[in-house]
Design an enzyme around this catalytic site. Sequence first.
Site, PDB file in Angstrom:
ATOM      1  N   ASP A  76    -113.863 -11.131  -2.358  1.00  0.00           N
ATOM      2  CA  ASP A  76    -113.085 -11.255  -1.115  1.00  0.00           C
ATOM      3  C   ASP A  76    -113.207 -12.665  -0.540  1.00  0.00           C
ATOM      4  O   ASP A  76    -114.292 -13.086  -0.150  1.00  0.00           O
ATOM      5  CB  ASP A  76    -113.591 -10.227  -0.101  1.00  0.00           C
ATOM      6  CG  ASP A  76    -112.657 -10.056   1.092  1.00  0.00           C
ATOM      7  OD1 ASP A  76    -111.944 -11.017   1.429  1.00  0.00           O
ATOM      8  OD2 ASP A  76    -112.654  -8.968   1.678  1.00  0.00           O
TER       9      ASP A  76
ATOM     10  N   HIS B 158    -109.313  -9.505  -1.310  1.00  0.00           N
ATOM     11  CA  HIS B 158    -109.177  -8.864   0.004  1.00  0.00           C
ATOM     12  C   HIS B 158    -108.089  -7.802  -0.079  1.00  0.00           C
ATOM     13  O   HIS B 158    -106.907  -8.101   0.127  1.00  0.00           O
ATOM     14  CB  HIS B 158    -108.837  -9.920   1.055  1.00  0.00           C
ATOM     15  CG  HIS B 158    -108.989  -9.444   2.469  1.00  0.00           C
ATOM     16  ND1 HIS B 158    -110.205  -9.043   2.992  1.00  0.00           N
ATOM     17  CD2 HIS B 158    -108.082  -9.299   3.467  1.00  0.00           C
ATOM     18  CE1 HIS B 158    -110.050  -8.691   4.252  1.00  0.00           C
ATOM     19  NE2 HIS B 158    -108.767  -8.829   4.569  1.00  0.00           N
TER      20      HIS B 158
ATOM     21  N   SER C 129    -109.942  -4.323   6.958  1.00  0.00           N
ATOM     22  CA  SER C 129    -110.209  -5.665   7.486  1.00  0.00           C
ATOM     23  C   SER C 129    -110.473  -5.605   8.994  1.00  0.00           C
ATOM     24  O   SER C 129    -111.443  -4.998   9.427  1.00  0.00           O
ATOM     25  CB  SER C 129    -109.040  -6.588   7.128  1.00  0.00           C
ATOM     26  OG  SER C 129    -109.372  -7.937   7.346  1.00  0.00           O
TER      27      SER C 129
END
Length: 232
Positions: free
Chosen positions: A168, A200, A117
């Site tokens: 996601d 995610h 991320s």
Amino acid sequence: MSSVTPLDGPRSDPANGGSAEKLVILLHGLGADGNDLIALAPLFGQILPEAAFVAPNAPETCDMAPNGYQWFSLQEREPQSLHQGAEAARTSLDAFIDQELEKHGLEEKDLVVVGFSQGTMMALYTCLRRPNACAGIIGFSGLLIDNGRMEEETKSRPPVMLIHGEEDPVVPFECMAAAEKTLTACGVPVQTHARPELEHGIDQDGLVMAAGFLQVVYDKNPDDIAQDQQEG
């Protein structure tokens, strides 16, 4: 120039008990800390028993999750804000990379940087602007911060693997294709892998892909891996 915040975090020594011959730096996402990704060390250590692993805590307390850390604030997500935040954090990450390589007596070719991320954002932003290429970059569920000057600011072109969940809800899946397009235009070798039904996060198939990438960039064939495991 941005000030340097000393970074540190959990570590894992080489599984073979020897001195580090490789280094893997793991960059966590927003609101987490180094413990979030150092858990990957035992898995990757089966393939790289000669590698040291370190997962530094990001330089700032997270402004959306005060028990965690952030590389920079994501309260504002306009391209200019992302660029400014990444640029400020890059100084500390650059210094940390230099420090860790020197500590182990290693070179950039011995280094892989793995991000998740926001950690992926920092891995791409920082490593491509370093003068010497690392062995590779693995990015899970992230995006490429493109300030419109990527081609002129790209100084090194290590191989990149991007892995992203198709479902996601945090960082849109489409960000992977956008990153691939820009990286390719900059001459950076990149491969992408979509993970169906994944939100995610990092799944088992993604970890297997990442492990295979580590084998390739470190030029380890199956016989080498088997020998490493026997010696370990």
